[in-house]
Design a protein around this motif. Structure first.
Motif, PDB file in Angstrom:
ATOM      1  N   GLN A 162      10.989   4.003  11.671  1.00 50.14           N
ATOM      2  CA  GLN A 162      10.112   4.669  11.014  1.00 50.14           C
ATOM      3  C   GLN A 162       9.630   3.682  10.091  1.00 50.14           C
TER       4      GLN A 162
ATOM      5  N   PRO B 237      12.875   7.233   1.661  1.00 50.98           N
ATOM      6  CA  PRO B 237      12.960   8.206   2.779  1.00 50.98           C
ATOM      7  C   PRO B 237      13.014   7.326   4.087  1.00 50.98           C
TER       8      PRO B 237
ATOM      9  N   THR C  36      -3.239   8.549  10.307  1.00 50.09           N
ATOM     10  CA  THR C  36      -2.856   9.388   9.361  1.00 50.09           C
ATOM     11  C   THR C  36      -3.271  10.657   9.088  1.00 50.09           C
TER      12      THR C  36
ATOM     13  N   LYS D 142       5.446  12.838   7.187  1.00 49.79           N
ATOM     14  CA  LYS D 142       5.964  12.086   6.224  1.00 49.79           C
ATOM     15  C   LYS D 142       5.540  10.520   6.469  1.00 49.79           C
ATOM     16  N   ILE D 143       5.475  10.072   7.759  1.00 49.39           N
ATOM     17  CA  ILE D 143       4.950   8.726   8.108  1.00 49.39           C
ATOM     18  C   ILE D 143       3.449   8.719   7.654  1.00 49.39           C
TER      19      ILE D 143
ATOM     20  N   HIS E 168      11.715  12.698  14.626  1.00 52.02           N
ATOM     21  CA  HIS E 168      11.817  11.894  13.340  1.00 52.02           C
ATOM     22  C   HIS E 168      10.297  10.936  13.141  1.00 52.02           C
TER      23      HIS E 168
ATOM     24  N   GLU F   2       9.201   5.384  -3.118  1.00 60.18           N
ATOM     25  CA  GLU F   2       8.274   5.830  -1.874  1.00 60.18           C
ATOM     26  C   GLU F   2       8.966   5.336  -0.524  1.00 60.18           C
TER      27      GLU F   2
ATOM     28  N   GLU G  18       1.525  10.369   5.662  1.00 54.89           N
ATOM     29  CA  GLU G  18       1.131  10.451   4.563  1.00 54.89           C
ATOM     30  C   GLU G  18       1.337   8.965   3.638  1.00 54.89           C
ATOM     31  N   THR G  19       2.597   8.564   3.989  1.00 58.40           N
ATOM     32  CA  THR G  19       3.078   7.054   3.506  1.00 58.40           C
ATOM     33  C   THR G  19       2.106   6.008   3.906  1.00 58.40           C
TER      34      THR G  19
END
Length: 585
Positions: free
Chosen positions: A483, A476, A334, A307-308, A207, A473, A310-311
């Motif tokens: 996270q 998630p 990133t 996911k991490i 995750h 945003e 991108e954010t």
């Protein structure tokens, strides 16, 4: 004697008597003195009133100037000045902490007022404020990716690790497990993360980190599998003596301990399960290539999931509102999302915003574990003690059975995290201007929004990930503290300057190490010497602001020296060593 001058009758004395004239003159002179004294007294009072009035006028002017600075500063979307906490004065905001109930001593009111006046002058920042010693720092280059051995076959058995703590503690445990797998010539099963009553996060390795990249990148070093072979999955590991807890392994054990005590179990049962594994492998002495493997894992093998990433890239984009190119560390943090966020910004004339990131380690778990006091009185003591009894029972028992150092002594020795008030005084003394953009890392600050009043009042351009990212945003990541911590890690590591408030924090250690490893001598980190700062803060009732500035700057400047990793210290925090980085001429 004349009968007219009857001395027995004072009213019979002639009006032209010389003695009577002298008495009248004396009485008149005395009345004149009284009138003169009263006039002087009145003038003195009037002068004092005028002086006090001028003080309030000057104070109002300074506050008005601060407000005008806020109104004229750019990037208003970066500011939290419209939040309710900004409208609260420093004095009012410092009266309560915790849940809005606990009264606290206004220890730093005087210093905070002096800081506000200093910031209102809008002085030039010191030249080295956003820099570190470039020449000696840039001489160290990353080289942990260099390998000088053959892959391990891992045929002695399997290593299982269930790491405890938050994301940062788990990251350290993972890399230590990688080294242990190589040391014991064993195969590493993808680590698992223990559920904690403190963090309340069910996140697992996949995750947070890219599992395939982790396996593939470390294949030349160790054998990694996703699960145990089927014939071993049904074993009762505790019953056969293959479960090893932190009680069984001394803290920072040397490789010799594992070869002597763990390898026989591994060879006998083909599997060993480490539960906890917090700081259970020493940094010295350890073979050169194993230490390099440790660095290779931390700085190269562990990459955040898309996911991490991108954010995190979106967070950096909003922190650097007008950036036309990624920061020097963005690619490492990133990945492929560093570039696409810059669409439509090529040729933009506005200068990119630089920002200071601060890790304010002021959550209740840290405060309870520190055994320090933070101004909240009896209610605070009861709340922290209740938290200790639930989450740190061993510490509670030790506190009841052993005479420990007093909170005042702990603070004087620099063993307490900086409070938000102390942190903002440090930053103001260092010379960061009022308009500085600041990012605060950390969740659930003890005392809530009111405890941040000093910070937000003196530095209105202060933001958090919750302020910069929308609810959609962030959705998630909600209820996944590890996270969310990864997003803080990205924002802190990529910042133009980073300030830690507690040197014992794993996040601060990992962030500062990452900035050293990839920063090329251009990523300054503020590492306060809390013992020296404690000595300075103890004089807050008398010290003048100019002297306070000089002493704080001297204390911080001494921590900016570039030096090789001291023996037995963490390579995650101090990667400047021959195992992790190469020193160029």
């Amino acid at each position: 004697m004349s009968p007219a001058a009857d001395l027995s009758n004072p009213h019979s004395l002639p009006t032209h008597s010389p003695r009577l004239g002298q008495k009248k003159w004396k009485r008149k002179r005395e009345r004149g003195k009284v009138v003169w004294y009263r006039k002087k007294q009145f003038k003195g009072i009037l002068g004092l009133v005028c002086l006090v009035g001028l003080f309030f006028i000057f104070d109002g002017f300074m506050l008005l100037r601060l407000q005008l600075d806020d109104e004229t500063s750019g990037n208003k979307d970066m500011s939290v000045q419209n939040s309710p906490s900004i409208s609260v004065s420093i004095k009012d905001g410092l009266k309560k902490i915790g849940k809005g109930k606990m009264p606290r001593k206004d220890t730093y009111d005087r210093m905070l007022a002096l800081a506000a006046h200093s910031l209102a002058k809008n002085k030039h920042e010191p030249k080295d404020l956003w820099q570190e010693p470039f020449v000696p720092a840039s001489a160290w280059r990353p080289c942990a990716d260099h390998r000088h051995w053959d892959p391990s076959e891992g045929n002695n058995g399997y290593i299982l690790v269930t790491a405890n703590g938050g994301m940062n503690q788990q990251r350290v445990a993972v890399c230590n497990a990688v080294v242990l797998a190589r040391l014991l010539n064993s195969s590493l099963v993808i680590p698992k993360f223990m559920y904690s009553s403190v963090w309340r996060d069910v996140s697992q390795f996949s995750h947070i980190y890219q599992e395939e990249h982790f396996i593939n990148y470390l294949t030349p070093d160790i054998r990694i599998v996703k699960e145990l072979p089927k014939e071993l999955q049904s074993l009762d590991l505790e019953a056969i003596g293959s479960t090893v807890t932190d009680v069984d392994v001394p803290k920072e054990s040397e490789p010799s301990f594992y070869l002597k005590s763990i390898l026989p179990i591994l060879l006998k049962n083909r599997v060993v399960h480490f539960v906890g594994f917090g700081n259970r492998l020493a940094f010295d002495p350890i073979p050169f290539q194993l230490q390099r493997l440790r660095c290779r894992c931390n700085f190269h093998a562990l990459q955040f999931v898309p996911k991490i990433q991108e954010t995190g890239a979106l967070l950096l984009q909003r922190l650097r509102k007008h950036a036309t190119h990624p920061g020097s560390l963005d690619h490492y943090l990133t990945g492929p999302f560093a570039e696409p966020n810059l669409k439509g910004k090529v040729g933009h004339a506005v200068k990119a915003s630089r920002y200071l990131a601060i890790h304010l380690r002021f959550e209740i778990d840290m405060l309870a574990h520190s055994l320090c006091e933070y101004g909240g009185g009896e209610e605070e003591r009861k709340e922290l003690e209740a938290y200790r009894e639930i989450h740190f029972p061993a510490l509670t028992h030790l506190k009841k059975t052993t005479e420990l150092r007093s909170p005042a002594l702990l603070r004087s020795e620099g063993l307490c995290p900086l409070t938000p008030e102390e942190a903002v005084l440090m930053l103001a003394a260092l010379g960061f201007r009022r308009k500085t953009h600041m990012f605060i890392a950390g969740a659930n600050i003890y005392g809530g929004r009111s405890r941040l009043t000093a910070l937000t009042s003196l530095y209105p351009n202060l933001v958090t990930k919750e302020k910069l990212l929308s609810a959609t945003e962030l959705k998630p990541f909600m209820n996944f503290s590890s996270q969310l911590a990864a997003l803080d890690f990205i924002a802190c590591t990529a910042s133009d300057a980073f300030a830690m408030t507690d040197s014992g924090s794993q996040l601060s250690s990992l962030v500062s190490g990452f900035r050293i490893y990839y920063g090329g001598g251009k990523m300054p980190t503020i590492r306060p010497n809390k013992r020296r700062l404690a000595d300075i803060f103890m004089k807050n009732n008398t010290i003048e602001w100019k002297i306070f500035e000089q002493r704080v700057r001297k204390a911080i400047r001494q921590t900016k020296h570039v030096f090789e990793r001291p023996k037995a210290r963490s390579v995650y925090r101090y990667p400047r060593c021959k195992e992790c980085m190469c020193l160029t001429e």
